[in-house]
Design an enzyme around this catalytic site. Structure first.
Site, short mmCIF file in Angstrom:
data_model
loop_
_atom_site.label_atom_id
_atom_site.label_comp_id
_atom_site.label_asym_id
_atom_site.label_seq_id
_atom_site.Cartn_x
_atom_site.Cartn_y
_atom_site.Cartn_z
N ASP A 1 0.80 -1.22 0.00
CA ASP A 1 0.00 0.00 0.00
C ASP A 1 0.84 1.27 0.00
O ASP A 1 2.04 1.25 0.24
CB ASP A 1 -0.95 0.01 1.20
CG ASP A 1 -0.35 -0.70 2.43
OD1 ASP A 1 0.86 -0.56 2.65
OD2 ASP A 1 -1.09 -1.38 3.15
N ASP B 1 -7.91 -3.37 14.25
CA ASP B 1 -9.28 -3.72 13.85
C ASP B 1 -9.31 -4.93 12.92
O ASP B 1 -10.34 -5.25 12.34
CB ASP B 1 -9.95 -2.52 13.16
CG ASP B 1 -9.15 -2.01 11.96
OD1 ASP B 1 -8.13 -2.65 11.58
OD2 ASP B 1 -9.53 -0.98 11.38
N HIS C 1 -7.45 -5.28 10.11
CA HIS C 1 -7.17 -5.03 8.68
C HIS C 1 -5.86 -5.69 8.25
O HIS C 1 -4.94 -5.84 9.05
CB HIS C 1 -7.21 -3.54 8.33
CG HIS C 1 -6.10 -2.69 8.88
ND1 HIS C 1 -6.34 -1.52 9.58
CD2 HIS C 1 -4.75 -2.83 8.84
CE1 HIS C 1 -5.18 -0.98 9.93
NE2 HIS C 1 -4.20 -1.75 9.51
N GLU D 1 -9.86 -2.24 5.41
CA GLU D 1 -10.50 -2.00 6.70
C GLU D 1 -11.73 -2.91 6.84
O GLU D 1 -12.23 -3.44 5.85
CB GLU D 1 -10.93 -0.53 6.78
CG GLU D 1 -9.78 0.47 6.67
CD GLU D 1 -8.96 0.61 7.95
OE1 GLU D 1 -8.86 -0.36 8.73
OE2 GLU D 1 -8.41 1.71 8.17
C1 F6R Z 1 1.25 -1.76 6.14
C2 F6R Z 1 -0.06 -2.40 6.20
C3 F6R Z 1 -0.85 -2.43 7.47
C4 F6R Z 1 -0.02 -2.67 8.72
C5 F6R Z 1 -0.91 -2.62 9.96
C6 F6R Z 1 -0.11 -2.81 11.23
O1 F6R Z 1 1.81 -1.87 4.85
O2 F6R Z 1 -0.51 -2.86 5.21
O3 F6R Z 1 -1.83 -3.44 7.37
O4 F6R Z 1 0.62 -3.91 8.61
O5 F6R Z 1 -1.58 -1.41 10.02
O6 F6R Z 1 0.74 -1.72 11.40
P1 F6R Z 1 1.91 -1.75 12.50
O7 F6R Z 1 2.86 -2.79 12.07
O8 F6R Z 1 2.51 -0.37 12.45
O9 F6R Z 1 1.25 -2.07 13.79
#
Ligand code: F6R
Length: 266
Positions: free
Chosen positions: A67, A136, A138, A143
């Site tokens: 992303d 959550d 994701h 989401e």
């Molecule tokens: C990042 C991504 C997100 C993160 C998730 C956890 O490329 O796709 O799904 O993996 O938000 O983020 P952290 O690792 O910062 O807790």
């Protein structure tokens, strides 16, 4: 889903890096799906160490990131382009023309997303997709309520995700509300999905993903349907798993040839 509980983040990240190392050494032209955020940083450090000290060769590897924020140029210090350069790409010998990260400044986003999907197909699909998980549930930035069949597209972040991402920006107003993200369906086509989660803050999402129903309300739960999904978590993130003892028993009793994980690579 294979659930591997490690004592802490350090050992979990090291195990994840070993799995990726084994893939790259077995298949030098592996196609890797990569993630950003706090979770994979220690794993990337370990890959850099393996490159420097063990000659792990990225020269034929192709990468696709999950992303990028809409509206952020690659040079922006909070962009995922910048993150990947800082945390991995500028420290290993991956070829620039084999790196793919969604372009947050694309003028025609739907056309860009279609081309991103086409590029993944042309590369032969992802051998391994590295994932983190949001509080959550994701994965990527799919989401809750995202279609479990979704493809790469623009998504609106939830207020909670925007709040969680504020730490990478100097002011809350700067945090983009939209991202381009691989879809759940795109992620599910990776031949192996490897999700890492560390810390107590992820325990609820991990329990919902592993032991809850498969539901778009927790997009990560769809990994229950993936034939080769491995989850590497620390004790804190495993805190709410009802069958944690069973997962430990499975891992402890594996034949030695399966010690890193039961899935076959490539
Ligand atoms: C990042 C991504 C997100 C993160 C998730 C956890 O490329 O796709 O799904 O993996 O938000 O983020 P952290 O690792 O910062 O807790």
């Amino acid at each position: 889903m294979e659930v591997i509980i490690q004592p802490d983040l350090r050992s979990g990240a090291a195990l994840g890096a070993c799995i990726m190392e084994r893939l790259i050494r077995t298949k030098p032209n592996a196609v890797l799906g990569l993630a950003t955020g706090s979770t994979p940083v220690a794993l990337y450090c370990e890959l850099i160490r393996m490159h420097r000290e063990g000659g792990l060769d990225f020269s034929q590897v192709t990468t696709f990131n999950l992303d990028e924020y809409v509206g952020l140029a690659a040079k922006h210090p909070a962009s995922y382009h910048h993150f990947m350069n800082e945390n991995l790409f500028s420290h290993v010998n991956v070829r620039r023309d084999r790196i793919h990260i969604p372009d947050g400044t694309a003028k025609d986003i739907p056309a860009f997303c279609q081309e991103y999907e086409a590029a993944i197909s042309r590369a032969g699909g992802m051998d391994l997709q590295l994932l983190g998980i949001g509080h959550d549930g994701h994965i990527g930035f799919n989401e809750p309520s995202s279609s479990l069949a979704s493809r790469t597209r623009i998504k609106t972040l939830t207020e909670n995700t925007v709040a969680a991402n504020q730490r990478f920006f100097s002011s809350p107003q700067e945090v983009p509300q939209h991202v381009i993200t691989m879809g759940v369906g795109t992620i599910m086509e990776a031949r192996t999905c490897m999700l890492l989660a560390f810390g107590e803050g992820k325990a609820e999402a991990v329990a919902a993903m592993v032991e809850g129903p498969i539901t778009a309300m927790c997009p990560a739960s769809v990994l229950q349907l993936h034939p080769q999904a491995v989850l590497i978590i620390d004790e804190a993130a495993a805190g709410l798993l009802k069958r944690a003892d069973y997962y430990r028993r499975v891992y402890a009793n594996k034949p030695s040839f399966q010690q890193f994980s039961s899935f076959t690579l490539g």
